[in-house]
Scaffold this motif. Structure first.
Motif, mmCIF file in Angstrom:
data_model
loop_
_atom_site.group_PDB
_atom_site.id
_atom_site.type_symbol
_atom_site.label_atom_id
_atom_site.label_comp_id
_atom_site.label_asym_id
_atom_site.label_seq_id
_atom_site.Cartn_x
_atom_site.Cartn_y
_atom_site.Cartn_z
ATOM 1 N N ARG A 16 -5.147 13.386 -4.532
ATOM 2 C CA ARG A 16 -4.813 11.954 -4.493
ATOM 3 C C ARG A 16 -3.568 11.666 -5.323
ATOM 4 N NH1 ARG A 16 -10.160 11.057 -5.689
ATOM 5 N NH2 ARG A 16 -9.595 10.117 -7.678
ATOM 6 N N ALA A 17 -3.472 12.308 -6.484
ATOM 7 C CA ALA A 17 -2.330 12.059 -7.368
ATOM 8 C C ALA A 17 -1.014 12.401 -6.682
ATOM 9 C CB ALA A 17 -2.490 12.866 -8.652
ATOM 10 N N ARG A 18 -1.013 13.468 -5.908
ATOM 11 C CA ARG A 18 0.196 13.813 -5.150
ATOM 12 C C ARG A 18 0.450 12.801 -4.033
ATOM 13 N NH1 ARG A 18 0.473 20.192 -3.643
ATOM 14 N NH2 ARG A 18 0.528 21.086 -5.754
ATOM 15 N N MET A 19 -0.590 12.502 -3.278
ATOM 16 C CA MET A 19 -0.415 11.572 -2.156
ATOM 17 C C MET A 19 0.098 10.214 -2.631
ATOM 18 S SD MET A 19 -3.691 12.197 0.291
ATOM 19 C CE MET A 19 -3.738 13.494 1.521
ATOM 20 N N ILE A 20 -0.402 9.761 -3.784
ATOM 21 C CA ILE A 20 0.051 8.485 -4.335
ATOM 22 C C ILE A 20 1.562 8.501 -4.524
ATOM 23 C CG2 ILE A 20 -0.047 6.951 -6.345
ATOM 24 C CD1 ILE A 20 -2.885 8.121 -6.846
ATOM 25 N N ALA A 21 2.092 9.651 -4.940
ATOM 26 C CA ALA A 21 3.522 9.752 -5.236
ATOM 27 C C ALA A 21 4.389 9.494 -4.011
ATOM 28 C CB ALA A 21 3.831 11.128 -5.827
ATOM 29 N N ILE A 22 3.817 9.624 -2.823
ATOM 30 C CA ILE A 22 4.575 9.303 -1.611
ATOM 31 C C ILE A 22 5.072 7.861 -1.674
ATOM 32 C CG2 ILE A 22 4.389 8.991 0.895
ATOM 33 C CD1 ILE A 22 2.352 11.296 0.908
ATOM 34 N N SER A 23 4.262 6.978 -2.288
ATOM 35 C CA SER A 23 4.645 5.566 -2.365
ATOM 36 C C SER A 23 5.894 5.358 -3.214
ATOM 37 C CB SER A 23 3.491 4.733 -2.931
ATOM 38 O OG SER A 23 3.284 5.000 -4.316
ATOM 39 N N TRP A 62 10.119 9.739 2.607
ATOM 40 C CA TRP A 62 8.944 9.931 3.462
ATOM 41 C C TRP A 62 9.257 9.543 4.907
ATOM 42 C CZ3 TRP A 62 4.809 12.556 3.990
ATOM 43 C CH2 TRP A 62 3.707 12.107 4.718
ATOM 44 N N ARG A 63 9.926 8.423 5.091
ATOM 45 C CA ARG A 63 10.261 7.967 6.449
ATOM 46 C C ARG A 63 11.171 8.972 7.153
ATOM 47 N NH1 ARG A 63 14.288 5.847 9.097
ATOM 48 N NH2 ARG A 63 15.626 5.876 7.248
ATOM 49 N N ARG A 64 12.225 9.395 6.473
ATOM 50 C CA ARG A 64 13.164 10.339 7.087
ATOM 51 C C ARG A 64 12.489 11.678 7.381
ATOM 52 N NH1 ARG A 64 16.494 8.982 2.709
ATOM 53 N NH2 ARG A 64 16.325 11.159 2.020
ATOM 54 N N LYS A 109 7.913 20.011 -2.946
ATOM 55 C CA LYS A 109 8.268 20.303 -4.338
ATOM 56 C C LYS A 109 8.462 19.019 -5.135
ATOM 57 C CE LYS A 109 11.966 22.325 -7.155
ATOM 58 N NZ LYS A 109 13.242 23.098 -7.130
ATOM 59 N N GLU A 110 9.216 18.094 -4.587
ATOM 60 C CA GLU A 110 9.508 16.854 -5.304
ATOM 61 C C GLU A 110 8.239 16.038 -5.533
ATOM 62 O OE1 GLU A 110 11.663 14.155 -7.403
ATOM 63 O OE2 GLU A 110 12.299 16.118 -6.671
ATOM 64 N N ILE A 111 7.417 15.929 -4.514
ATOM 65 C CA ILE A 111 6.207 15.114 -4.646
ATOM 66 C C ILE A 111 5.176 15.807 -5.523
ATOM 67 C CG2 ILE A 111 4.248 14.179 -3.344
ATOM 68 C CD1 ILE A 111 6.189 13.350 -1.190
ATOM 69 N N ALA A 112 5.133 17.132 -5.509
ATOM 70 C CA ALA A 112 4.188 17.851 -6.374
ATOM 71 C C ALA A 112 4.487 17.591 -7.844
ATOM 72 C CB ALA A 112 4.242 19.345 -6.079
ATOM 73 N N PRO A 158 2.670 7.682 -18.551
ATOM 74 C CA PRO A 158 3.660 7.197 -17.587
ATOM 75 C C PRO A 158 3.047 6.871 -16.233
ATOM 76 C CG PRO A 158 3.734 9.572 -17.683
ATOM 77 C CD PRO A 158 2.674 9.143 -18.664
ATOM 78 N N ARG A 159 3.716 6.046 -15.487
ATOM 79 C CA ARG A 159 3.428 5.779 -14.083
ATOM 80 C C ARG A 159 4.767 5.563 -13.387
ATOM 81 N NH1 ARG A 159 3.366 -0.033 -13.233
ATOM 82 N NH2 ARG A 159 1.974 0.161 -11.435
ATOM 83 N N LEU A 160 4.783 5.689 -12.064
ATOM 84 C CA LEU A 160 6.024 5.515 -11.299
ATOM 85 C C LEU A 160 7.131 6.390 -11.891
ATOM 86 C CD1 LEU A 160 5.937 1.607 -10.960
ATOM 87 C CD2 LEU A 160 4.692 3.329 -9.632
ATOM 88 N N SER A 161 6.804 7.651 -12.136
ATOM 89 C CA SER A 161 7.706 8.514 -12.909
ATOM 90 C C SER A 161 8.964 8.922 -12.154
ATOM 91 C CB SER A 161 6.958 9.764 -13.386
ATOM 92 O OG SER A 161 6.492 10.533 -12.297
ATOM 93 N N SER A 162 9.034 8.668 -10.849
ATOM 94 C CA SER A 162 10.274 8.972 -10.124
ATOM 95 C C SER A 162 11.435 8.146 -10.661
ATOM 96 C CB SER A 162 10.096 8.700 -8.626
ATOM 97 O OG SER A 162 9.846 7.322 -8.388
#
Length: 599
Positions: free
Chosen positions: A279-286, A292-294, A405-408, A534-538
């Protein structure tokens, strides 16, 4: 009754609050539903916390973009509440048809005993029952014939009846009113004991039916169809909600501290659809909606050749393909170096195939458990094998691996944040088997695989000499999560009363990246611990440590005595800028911190 029997078995008097032993209930709370305060229990098994911490880590600013991407990919829009309504009706027509038919016959017999309602037909009454259950906003009520109806139960019944009326404008309102009055024990003129017994039996039977319909219609059907962000589709989850703000999360914790300080806090269980780290990885898609779209556009094009036609329909369909890509993102193996594995193993491919077969059957769209479409299932199985096949001609994996890699990396930070919040928020943290380290399991039977405890014991033994900076660098091996868990649990054990009786103080961040920080304090008298994650770490950078936090600070209240502060994970002495903590200093080594004045 159970608490009373336990008190008798223990040879003690039943306490005034009715709680002789520690007891929690597996109660799935939905929407704004809360646990009944008059229940002699200590809380729930923690699905509510799992949903809240998941929502906290979602980037709510991406809701519109993610919704558009999902709708365009599958070719139509999906409204979650309409979907739930339809799937609950489907469940009542198929798997639970007999139970609902029995209810229809029972309420029909009740109507025949009253001259004002005996003209209602069996068909109309049975439909009213189905429609009301389909509109039920919670799993069940707790009506007890002979006792006053609680405000909570009355509101649930009236909401369900009102919703059923809106969805069925062609039905007479009086039919729904009759059903409402029966459920709320407003049914006048019950002539004899047999009629009263039938009335009671109907109410109890009705309550026993709404829960299974909700579970089968929502958890086991709609959750496999509404795939906008599948991480939200878990037990107790609210997929139609897209994110929870920091203030709202604090409010939930304050309520928990006030009402249920000993409730369980879960993030993974035997029943979750995917592990906390998936779930933690999937959340990062947001956090990366444009990437994700491309990526989806590219993957759809390169993988289309592996689809096949089943009954003149392309298999797998777009929604199934959308779920598959999220599942791969959530589970793809990462090497200790941080690079994704270049090729999948046969075991991994089989796990994904098994999961997707279950997901398709649960969804009840192109196949089902009752009528399995073997040709469709085979098409999905072959599609997975082909796109994951190691080949020089493969066009999918070279495009997929950089995204994985990026989302992980973002997912790993989410994993650490939810672990720290679980271990320090009001309540009792629960750790599901194997989740002491990063663990990427899917729904059962995948999450029932044997746990390698020997490996975990060896890792635990090495943590005493662990270098925190090295743990960050080698995050894929999972030691950093075990390190966090071990140190936090050790501190809890040494300072039990700080967590059992200490207050909960939300802390406010300010500065450039204030929105990317969740922080609070637990305080008992002069002792305290400040938690920062942290959250929204991107938005921060990987790893989110040191100067990446720029000018972001956390303001500390006057009630905290800021002398002799240390960080429990690194042992560092911590200084403050007045009553402010600079996150560049507090998070200079690890992407999380727990600072205390307790020695």
């Amino acid at each position: 009754k159970l608490q009373r029997r336990c008190a008798e078995a223990l040879g003690t008097a039943l306490p005034q609050d009715g709680r002789a032993i520690y007891m929690i209930v597996e109660k799935i709370l939905t929407g704004d539903e809360t646990l009944r305060k008059d229940w002699p229990v200590h809380g729930t098994t923690g699905y509510d916390f799992a949903s809240q911490v998941t929502q906290l880590l979602v980037d709510s600013s991406a809701e519109t973009a993610m919704t558009k991407t999902f709708n365009r990919f599958i070719g139509h829009s999906l409204h979650f509440n309409h979907l739930v309504y339809a799937k609950k009706l489907l469940v009542m027509r198929l798997a639970l048809a007999n139970d609902v038919n029995v209810l229809g016959n029972m309420v029909d017999r009740l109507s025949e005993q009253n001259r004002w309602y005996r003209d209602f037909t069996l068909e109309a009454l049975a439909r009213a029952v189905r429609e009301t259950i389909a509109c039920f906003p919670v799993y069940r009520t707790y009506l007890a014939p002979g006792r006053p109806v609680s405000d909570e139960d009355r509101q649930v019944i009236e909401r369900a009846i009102a919703a059923a009326k809106r969805r069925n404008p062609g039905m007479e309102e009086s039919i729904f009113n009759f059903l409402r009055d029966i459920l709320l024990s407003r049914f006048p003129g019950i002539p004899d004991d047999d009629a009263r017994a039938a009335h009671t039996h109907f109410i109890l039977k009705f309550q026993q039916s709404t829960g299974p319909v909700m579970a089968k219609g929502v958890e086991d059907t709609a959750f496999y169809i509404y795939n906008r962000l599948a991480a939200l589709n878990d037990v107790g989850g609210e997929p139609q909600q897209f994110g929870l703000g920091v203030d709202a999360f604090h409010e939930r914790n304050l309520n928990r501290q006030r009402d249920w300080p000993a409730t369980l806090l879960a993030t993974s269980t035997h029943d979750t659809k995917r592990s906390e780290d998936v779930r933690a990885r999937m959340i990062a898609i947001s956090e990366m909606p444009e990437l994700w779209r491309r990526s989806l556009q590219r993957w759809r094009v390169v993988n289309r050749r592996w689809k096949r036609s089943v009954n003149d329909t392309e298999a797998p369909d777009a929604n199934e393909e959308y779920l598959l890509y999220q599942t791969l993102i959530g589970t793809w193996p990462i090497q200790p170096s941080g690079e994704p594995e270049e090729n999948s193993t046969p075991e991994y491919v089989e796990r994904i195939q098994t999961y997707m077969a279950k997901a398709l059957n649960e969804a009840n769209v192109n196949t089902s458990w009752i009528q399995p479409n073997e040709e469709w299932l085979a098409a999905m199985r072959d599609f997975i094998a082909k796109i994951l096949e190691a080949s020089l001609k493969s066009k999918f994996l070279p495009s997929f691996l950089p995204v994985a890699k990026e989302i992980a990396r973002l997912g790993a930070i989410n994993s650490l944040t939810q672990a720290l919040l679980k271990l320090t928020s009001p309540g009792v943290p629960d750790i599901y088997q194997g989740n002491e380290i990063l663990e990427f399991s899917l729904v059962d039977p995948d999450n029932r695989r044997p746990v390698d405890y020997k490996h975990r014991r060896e890792m635990l033994a090495q943590l005493a000499q662990a270098n925190p900076r090295e743990l960050v660098d080698l995050w894929p091996d999972g030691r950093i999560k075990m390190f966090l868990t071990q140190r936090a649990l050790q501190f809890r054990r040494e300072h039990v009363d700080l967590f059992q009786r200490g207050s909960y103080l939300p802390l406010r961040a300010s500065g450039t990246l204030a929105e990317c920080c969740i922080s609070f304090a637990r305080q008992l008298d002069r002792r305290w611990i400040v938690v920062i994650a942290p959250r929204l770490s991107s938005r921060i950078g990987f790893p989110p440590v040191g100067e990446k936090w720029k000018d972001t600070v956390v303001d500390l209240p006057e009630t905290l005595v800021l002398e002799n502060a240390r960080e429990i994970f690194t042992g560092r002495e911590i200084g403050f800028d007045g009553r402010r903590l600079n996150l560049a200093e507090g998070l200079s080594i690890l992407p999380f911190a727990a600072i205390t004045n307790v020695r």
